[in-house]
Write an enzyme that holds these catalytic residues in place. Structure first.
Site, short mmCIF file in Angstrom:
data_model
loop_
_atom_site.label_atom_id
_atom_site.label_comp_id
_atom_site.label_asym_id
_atom_site.label_seq_id
_atom_site.Cartn_x
_atom_site.Cartn_y
_atom_site.Cartn_z
N CYS B 246 0.76 -1.01 0.15
CA CYS B 246 -0.05 0.03 0.03
C CYS B 246 0.83 1.29 -0.16
O CYS B 246 1.71 1.72 -0.96
CB CYS B 246 -1.07 -0.04 1.17
SG CYS B 246 -2.28 1.11 1.04
N HIS B 331 -3.57 -5.18 -0.49
CA HIS B 331 -3.55 -5.86 0.80
C HIS B 331 -3.36 -7.33 0.72
O HIS B 331 -4.33 -8.17 0.97
CB HIS B 331 -4.56 -5.32 2.06
CG HIS B 331 -4.17 -3.99 2.28
ND1 HIS B 331 -3.46 -3.49 3.49
CD2 HIS B 331 -4.65 -2.83 1.80
CE1 HIS B 331 -3.69 -2.22 3.46
NE2 HIS B 331 -4.29 -1.69 2.50
N ASP B 333 -2.53 -9.09 3.19
CA ASP B 333 -2.86 -9.53 4.55
C ASP B 333 -4.39 -9.60 4.81
O ASP B 333 -4.87 -9.85 5.93
CB ASP B 333 -2.14 -8.44 5.56
CG ASP B 333 -2.48 -6.82 5.09
OD1 ASP B 333 -1.94 -6.66 3.86
OD2 ASP B 333 -3.00 -6.36 5.90
#
Lengths: 182, 361
Positions: B246, B331, B333
């Site tokens: 990001c 992302h 994650d």
């Protein structure tokens, strides 16, 4: 019993990662040529070449080496009395002053690679030769190591590694299995 | 109780108040995720922003302690079509309303979020305020126009002191530009010994910690507002494996000579399809960014573009040609969102391992 270690997706990802590593190590793709060994190495080399084309827009030549073995592709019987020999090489390009990436599916004793290196040296004087293998299973008998490895799979000599590629086997994947007892 | 959402362009939306009882001003942005409202509100990338949920029902499964992405969120307000009166889930520990009250975040519900989102898509994100009903609307608008949104937002959300996230394997330094807990969770899952450092940590300070790899976290705002981090990356990438997410991706791009721009309404949500250039494979990704890397400024002698957004062709992934460094705009994650891309963390681990092997050889 066969155990699937890599599925098609994981195999795809490993090849992509190796492609990035090849670019990083050579700081670009200038002067790179790929040489695949026998059946499956050729297809793996072609896949790496297609990734390089997508990323960099350049056509990387892919050559072929056919190395006949004291074993077929999937079974291995330790027989140290014979050496693998180069049956036929069809590179179709000059490797002098090139960065050659030799591609094979499984790195085992290292004897196939040694034969491949000999064959390459007969064809010219490359600037460098690097070795890319999808699987390194250990048990080297020669001082040879891979520069780009998809996956290190520690094995015992009672086991064998089978790499399947879609072009030949109609599926992608890596399996580890026991050699059937006679 | 009534509450108004007023926008820079003069629009007034009337709605019902919920959450904390206070005034607020921020950049009004929308997110398209159907779930994950708790993760979104606590995501520091939403710092100083008023969050519009396009999903018409929010709060139906409550909130719980597991899903915090930061403990002191800086999201300025939330805008919903409808907030569930009853929240029900076996994981529920609190209601969304109560959670916002505790966090000091005001909310407004009962407004036409579809019309609002369309406006933001056409005119781009804009400043807005959540206010109580007042007689003097002109004064409220004057105040809104006069408010300057803090551009030192990374400093505002980054940790002030380094702290550890212990593990027993690889040593990672995570540079916190507003890091989500999910990044730490992914590193913990791989048993990494992580040290989280403030955004303005210098390359020398990081190298002194002798890490095996460095991660650049996500974060809010304009990457050009953190020149110290750009300088740090220019040095670090020469020495250590680097993985950025990001804002970290944008900073990496700037550090390597590319340029960034502010997008009209950004990518916020978790149904953003991203194409991996090498294979053509599409992954659906969780995203939250208002700035992006300009494709034509990427120096292709230095960087490879590895990923692109399918809908608008934004640069979503970069990789350095000479150093072990790669970054993604989305992302991996997740939290909230799909876990399609979480194996990028495995790629980072692999990158670290082969470098270590090379050193020992």
């Amino acid at each position: 019993m066969a155990k699937e270690i890599y599925d098609a997706m994981a195999m795809k990802r490993a090849l992509t990662r190796m492609t990035y590593e090849i670019i990083e190590k050579n700081k670009g793709i200038d002067g790179i040529v790929l040489v695949g060994i026998k059946t499956r190495g050729i297809y793996l080399a072609q896949r790496i070449a297609s990734r390089l084309k997508q990323l960099e827009g350049a056509n990387i030549p892919v050559g072929e080496l056919d190395i006949s073995l004291y074993r077929d592709d999937l079974t291995h019987e330790a027989d140290n009395t014979k050496e693998p020999v180069v049956k036929k090489s069809n590179l179709g390009f000059n490797i002098t002053d090139k960065h050659v990436i030799l591609v094979d599916d499984v790195l085992f004793t290292g004897r196939t690679i040694r034969a491949a290196l000999d064959a390459l040296m007969d064809q010219g004087r490359p600037k460098t030769i690097n070795l890319a293998v999808l699987v390194d299973r250990g048990h080297r008998e020669l001082p040879i190591r891979a520069d780009f490895v998809g996956k290190n799979i520690p094995t015992s000599l009672d086991e064998e590694i089978a790499v399947y590629v879609d072009e030949v086997d109609h599926k992608d994947g890596i399996e580890l299995r026991d050699i059937p007892k006679k | 109780m009534k509450r108004y959402l007023i926008l820079e362009d003069g629009t007034v939306y009337k709605g019902e108040a919920f959450g904390a009882d206070c005034h607020t001003t921020g950049e009004v942005v929308f997110t398209t995720g159907m779930t994950g409202y708790q993760e979104a509100v606590t995501d520091q990338s939403f710092a100083n922003q008023i969050l519009v949920f396009t999903n018409p029902l929010i709060g139906n499964y409550g909130v719980n302690l597991d899903d915090y992405e930061s403990l002191e969120p800086n999201c300025r307000g939330v805008v919903c079509r409808e907030v569930a009166r009853v929240a029900d889930s076996w994981r529920k520990q609190d209601t969304f309303d109560n959670f916002l009250k505790n966090m000091g975040i005001p909310g407004i519900k009962g407004i036409d979020t579809r019309a609002l989102t369309k406006k933001l898509r056409i005119h781009g994100t804009m400043k807005g305020s959540l206010i109580d009903p007042v007689n003097d609307m002109k004064h409220a608008f004057d105040q809104l126009h006069a408010t300057v949104i803090n551009d030192q937002v990374v400093a505002q959300v980054s940790t002030k002191h380094p702290y550890p996230n212990p593990g027993s394997k690889r040593n990672i330094v995570l540079v916190d530009f507003g890091a989500k807990h999910s990044i730490l969770r992914e590193l913990s899952k791989r048993d990494c010994n992580t040290i989280v450092v403030p955004y303005d940590t210098t390359a020398e300070q990081i190298l002194a910690l002798k890490p095996d790899g460095v991660m650049l976290s996500n974060g809010p705002g304009d990457p050009k507002d953190v020149p110290e981090a750009i300088k740090m990356v220019q040095e670090i990438e020469k020495h250590l494996p680097l993985f950025g997410i990001c804002l970290g991706h944008q900073i990496f791009a700037l550090a390597n000579g590319a340029d960034t721009y502010k997008m009209k309404f950004g990518h916020r949500g978790f149904n953003h399809p991203v194409r991996e250039i090498a294979t053509g494979r599409i992954t659906f990704t969780s995203q939250n960014h208002g700035y992006a890397v300009k494709e034509d400024t990427v120096d292709t002698n230095e960087l490879i573009i590895t990923h692109k957004e399918v809908n608008d062709q934004t640069v979503e992934g970069l990789r350095h040609k000479r150093y072990p460094a790669f970054t993604v705009q989305f992302h991996p994650d997740a939290a909230p969102g799909p876990h399609d891309a979480d194996d990028l963390f495995d790629d980072f681990m692999h990158m670290i391992d082969i470098r270590k092997e090379g050193q020992n050889a």
